[in-house]
Motif scaffolding. Structure first.
Motif, short mmCIF file in Angstrom:
data_model
loop_
_atom_site.label_atom_id
_atom_site.label_comp_id
_atom_site.label_asym_id
_atom_site.label_seq_id
_atom_site.Cartn_x
_atom_site.Cartn_y
_atom_site.Cartn_z
N GLN A 1 24.26 15.43 8.01
CA GLN A 1 24.98 14.78 6.90
C GLN A 1 25.48 13.43 7.39
OE1 GLN A 1 27.54 17.04 4.02
NE2 GLN A 1 29.16 15.85 4.98
N ASP A 2 25.01 12.35 6.75
CA ASP A 2 25.37 11.01 7.24
C ASP A 2 26.77 10.60 6.80
OD1 ASP A 2 25.23 10.17 4.58
OD2 ASP A 2 23.20 9.39 4.77
N LEU B 1 27.87 8.05 4.84
CA LEU B 1 28.11 7.74 3.43
C LEU B 1 28.29 9.00 2.59
CD1 LEU B 1 25.73 4.73 2.64
CD2 LEU B 1 28.23 4.74 2.74
N THR B 2 27.56 10.04 2.91
CA THR B 2 27.71 11.30 2.20
C THR B 2 29.02 11.98 2.56
OG1 THR B 2 25.31 11.61 2.23
CG2 THR B 2 26.63 13.55 1.75
N THR B 3 29.45 11.77 3.78
CA THR B 3 30.64 12.45 4.29
C THR B 3 31.95 11.85 3.79
OG1 THR B 3 29.43 13.06 6.30
CG2 THR B 3 31.83 13.18 6.40
N LYS C 1 33.51 13.29 0.62
CA LYS C 1 33.88 14.69 0.85
C LYS C 1 35.21 14.75 1.62
CE LYS C 1 29.08 16.36 0.94
NZ LYS C 1 29.16 17.17 -0.29
N LYS D 1 29.15 -0.03 0.27
CA LYS D 1 29.03 1.37 -0.11
C LYS D 1 30.08 2.23 0.61
CE LYS D 1 24.07 1.24 -1.15
NZ LYS D 1 22.72 1.66 -0.72
N SER E 1 33.16 4.09 -1.22
CA SER E 1 33.24 5.55 -1.09
C SER E 1 34.61 6.01 -0.61
CB SER E 1 32.16 6.06 -0.11
OG SER E 1 30.87 5.82 -0.63
#
Length: 222
Positions: free
Chosen positions: A62-63, A65-67, A70, A94, A98
Motif C-alpha cells: 500500500q503506497d 498516497l493510498t495510506t 486512511k 496529491k 490527501s
C-alpha cells in the motif's frame, strides 16, 4: 515540554534505521514505531497514536498516497510529513490534498528533517526548499479552470485568494467588509467544494491554480 511521538514508515530498512537513529538522539523526539508499508502504518498508528508520521510514498502492499487518507480518517489530529525521493509537483499536490502537512525529500539535511518535524508537529506546513520552488514556478503556469463540480462564488474565490496570502478570518472579514462569521461560512464552503481538509491545503491549491494575485481593494485597513 511533551515529547513528539513519531511513527516512521519506510520500506527501505537502511533508510528507516538511519532515520530512527537520528531521531533517537533528540531529547524532544520519541520514535514509537517503525513499519515498512502503508497497511502496517495504519494498523500501528491506530495502536500507538503518534503525533507525527514520517511517511514514504513508494512502498509495497500500500503506497503513501493510498495510506494518507486512511491515516487521517482514524487519526485526524495526527500530522503527516511525507519523506520521499519523488519531487514531482503532481505528487506533492496529491499528497497535500490527501492530508499531508509536510513534504520533504530524502536528500534533506538532518537539520532540515528535524525542523520539518517540529513545524509539522505544531500544525505548520513544511515543504522541502526544492519543492517550494516548484510550487512557486507553477504559479507561472496556472490551470484555466478550478477542478470542482461546484464552482466557487466570487466571494468564495476572493476568500480563497486571501487565505493563500496568509490572512486570518478576522483580516479577511475586514478586507471584504463582512462579518467574521460570514467569512467562516465562505471558508467552509471553499473547503467543501474543493474537497480540501484545511486552510493549508486551500493555500497550496490557490498557488497551484494561480489565483493568488493581490488586489488593491483588498489591502488591509490601517
Amino acid at each position: 515540554m511533551d515529547r513528539i511521538r513519531i511513527l516512521v514508515v519506510d520500506d527501505e530498512s537502511v533508510v528507516r534505521d538511519g532515520i530512527v537513529t537520528i531521531l533517537s538522539l533528540q531529547s524532544r523526539l520519541e520514535v514509537v514505531g517503525e513499519v515498512s508499508d502503508g497497511i502496517q502504518a495504519v494498523e500501528v498508528a491506530r495502536q500507538v497514536k503518534p503525533d507525527v508520521i514520517l511517511l514514504d510514498m513508494a512502498m509495497p502492499n500500500q503506497d503513501g498516497l493510498t495510506t494518507i487518507p486512511k491515516l487521517k480518517e482514524i487519526l485526524p489530529d495526527t500530522h503527516i510529513l511525507v519523506l520521499t525521493s519523488f519531487a514531482d509537483s503532481d505528487m506533492v499536490y496529491k499528497a497535500i490534498k490527501s492530508g499531508a502537512l509536510g513534504y520533504l525529500l530524502k536528500d534533506a539535511r538532518r537539520e532540515q528533517l528535524l525542523q520539518a518535524i517540529y513545524d509539522v508537529a505544531k500544525g505548520q506546513a513544511s515543504l522541502s526548499p526544492s519543492i517550494a520552488l516548484k510550487v512557486i514556478q507553477d504559479v507561472n503556469h496556472p490551470s484555466e479552470v478550478l477542478y470542482t463540480s461546484s464552482p466557487l462564488t466570487p466571494r468564495e474565490l476572493e476568500t480563497l485568494r486571501l487565505i493563500a496570502r496568509g490572512m486570518t478570518n478576522h483580516e479577511i472579514a475586514e478586507a471584504l467588509s463582512v462579518a467574521e462569521r460570514t467569512v467562516a461560512k465562505y471558508v467552509s464552503n471553499v473547503l467543501e467544494k474543493l474537497h480540501l481538509a484545511n486552510r493549508t491545503q486551500a493555500a497550496l491549491y490557490a498557488i497551484r491554480e494561480g489565483i493568488t494575485e493581490p488586489r488593491e481593494k483588498h489591502k488591509r485597513r490601517k
